[in-house]
Write an enzyme that holds these catalytic residues in place. Structure first.
Site, mmCIF file in Angstrom:
data_model
loop_
_atom_site.group_PDB
_atom_site.id
_atom_site.type_symbol
_atom_site.label_atom_id
_atom_site.label_comp_id
_atom_site.label_asym_id
_atom_site.label_seq_id
_atom_site.Cartn_x
_atom_site.Cartn_y
_atom_site.Cartn_z
ATOM 1 N N GLY A 65 0.809 -1.220 0.000
ATOM 2 C CA GLY A 65 0.000 0.000 0.000
ATOM 3 C C GLY A 65 0.839 1.266 0.000
ATOM 4 O O GLY A 65 0.472 2.273 -0.623
ATOM 5 N N GLU B 275 11.858 10.086 -27.019
ATOM 6 C CA GLU B 275 13.091 10.008 -27.809
ATOM 7 C C GLU B 275 13.231 8.682 -28.546
ATOM 8 O O GLU B 275 14.315 8.114 -28.659
ATOM 9 C CB GLU B 275 14.323 10.310 -26.943
ATOM 10 C CG GLU B 275 14.310 11.739 -26.391
ATOM 11 C CD GLU B 275 15.661 12.218 -25.905
ATOM 12 O OE1 GLU B 275 16.685 11.810 -26.480
ATOM 13 O OE2 GLU B 275 15.685 13.014 -24.946
ATOM 14 N N THR C 61 10.282 5.377 -29.422
ATOM 15 C CA THR C 61 9.579 4.317 -28.714
ATOM 16 C C THR C 61 10.354 3.005 -28.776
ATOM 17 O O THR C 61 11.286 2.842 -29.573
ATOM 18 C CB THR C 61 8.189 4.084 -29.315
ATOM 19 O OG1 THR C 61 8.356 3.612 -30.668
ATOM 20 C CG2 THR C 61 7.362 5.367 -29.330
#
Length: 387
Positions: free
Chosen positions: A348, A371, A373
């Site tokens: 959590g 810059e 993929t």
């Protein structure tokens, strides 16, 4: 410089740089990171600190106000900064790689003398405007135009996702624009230096991003923006080709940033696994947690060796395009995978924005996009293999 660099034996000057930047990251960057992320505010005081350390001038010669170092030194600094704050790291990376480096690589003497001293000192920032609403990887989709008129270039169009383009210290944006048609009817793309004080230039309201909240990113508009003919950067028609060289170098820098994020997730997870107890013992004593962190460390190490290798080839003057793409792809995936695992380990608490791992979880996805993929890296690697 040798043809290789190893993670276990950095020369003294590099090692000292790493130690000083790591100390700066812990003492200056980390204490304000959560607040800047929450407020979506640009960390001017941190940027001023990086400027004072000379980080913006690391890979530039002293004659232009630089530190006389090299690109690998910049990468080492980026890795340390990104361990605690990716927004700060990308501000430095973009300021150097996308802002100042095109002028250093392709500018004439007058352009270098006018702009580089303020950029390498960190007194000012520059941005690079390439991406448009309908044109990212596909340069043929560029719609921004520049036309000659009375000894000036008149620029009209728009850009998007431009880093460092709207801060109070941003003084320049380098812009790609169509200047005519070349062979076989293909668009001729050139690059121009546009001072942010130019009439008709507007940095539109900043984006509300998933991550990198303390990084400055804007869409830009150009309405009859006039710049002198002398503001053409490099040869006419070579704008996109020149920027591809900048991207090749930049991928090594992004890989280094990604490694920092991946290692930061490891460091935070080790600390938490040693302190957090469940069922009467630290959670790190459980093999499931220990092995998960071990795999995270392996990812970070492999990614680091990849960017070290690419940087060594670049500094030795050897072809490095394929190695840069490999480093960028492997490192960005390591950052994203480690961020996910670190968040799981923290439970959590890992879902709370004030924690470092939560910020890495939000920040790291863009490393697989910006810059170039992951798909673009695969395309470039395949092309280098002759496929």
């Amino acid at each position: 410089m040798t043809d290789y660099l190893t993670t276990g034996s950095l020369p003294d000057d590099y090692r000292q740089l790493v130690e000083s930047v790591a100390d700066f990251a812990r003492s200056v960057v980390a204490p304000v990171s959560a607040q800047h992320d929450t407020d979506h505010s640009f960390p001017y005081e941190v940027v001023a600190g990086m400027a004072e350390m000379g980080l913006f001038g690391l890979p530039f010669p002293e004659e232009f106000g630089g530190m006389g170092g090299d690109y690998f030194a910049l990468c080492l600094a980026l890795e340390e900064l990104a361990k605690v704050d990716q927004s700060v790291a990308i501000t430095l990376e973009a300021g150097v790689s996308l802002g100042a480096m095109p002028i250093y690589r392709f500018g004439n003497d007058a352009q270098k003398q006018e702009w580089l001293p303020s950029l390498t000192s960190g007194e000012a920032l520059a941005a690079f405007g390439l991406t448009e609403p309908g044109a990212g990887t596909d340069a043929g989709g560029t719609r921004t135009r520049a036309e000659q008129e009375g000894g000036e270039w008149v620029i009209n169009g728009s850009k998007q996702f431009i880093t460092n383009s709207g801060t109070a210290i941003t003084k320049l944006v380098t812009v790609t624009a169509v200047t005519g048609l070349g062979a076989e009817g293909k668009k001729e793309i050139s690059t121009f230096l546009v001072p942010t004080s130019s009439a008709g230039f507007t940095a539109e309201p900043a984006y509300n991003k998933v991550g990198w909240n303390a990084s400055d990113t804007h869409p830009l508009s150009f309405v009859d923006v006039r710049v002198p003919e002398a503001n053409l950067l490099g040869e006419r028609g070579r704008g996109y080709a020149n920027f591809l060289r900048i991207l090749d170098e930049g991928r090594i820098a992004i890989a280094a940033l990604s490694v920092g994020a991946a290692q930061g997730c490891v460091d935070e997870s080790v600390k938490y696994a040693q302190e957090r107890e469940a069922f009467g013992r630290p959670i790190g004593a459980n093999q499931g947690i220990a092995f998960k962190i071990a795999r995270m460390e392996a990812r970070a190490h492999v990614a680091r060796t990849a960017y070290y290798d690419a940087a060594a080839l670049m500094l030795a003057g050897k072809p490095f395009k394929k190695h840069a793409s490999i480093a960028k792809m492997v490192a960005s995936e390591a950052a994203m995978d480690n961020a996910r695992d670190a968040t799981q380990i923290h439970g959590g608490y890992g879902f709370m924005n004030e924690t470092v791992v939560a910020r890495h979880y939000r920040d790291s996805k863009i490393l697989e996009i910006g810059e170039g993929t992951t798909e673009v890296q695969l395309m470039l690697i395949a092309r280098e293999l002759g496929l």
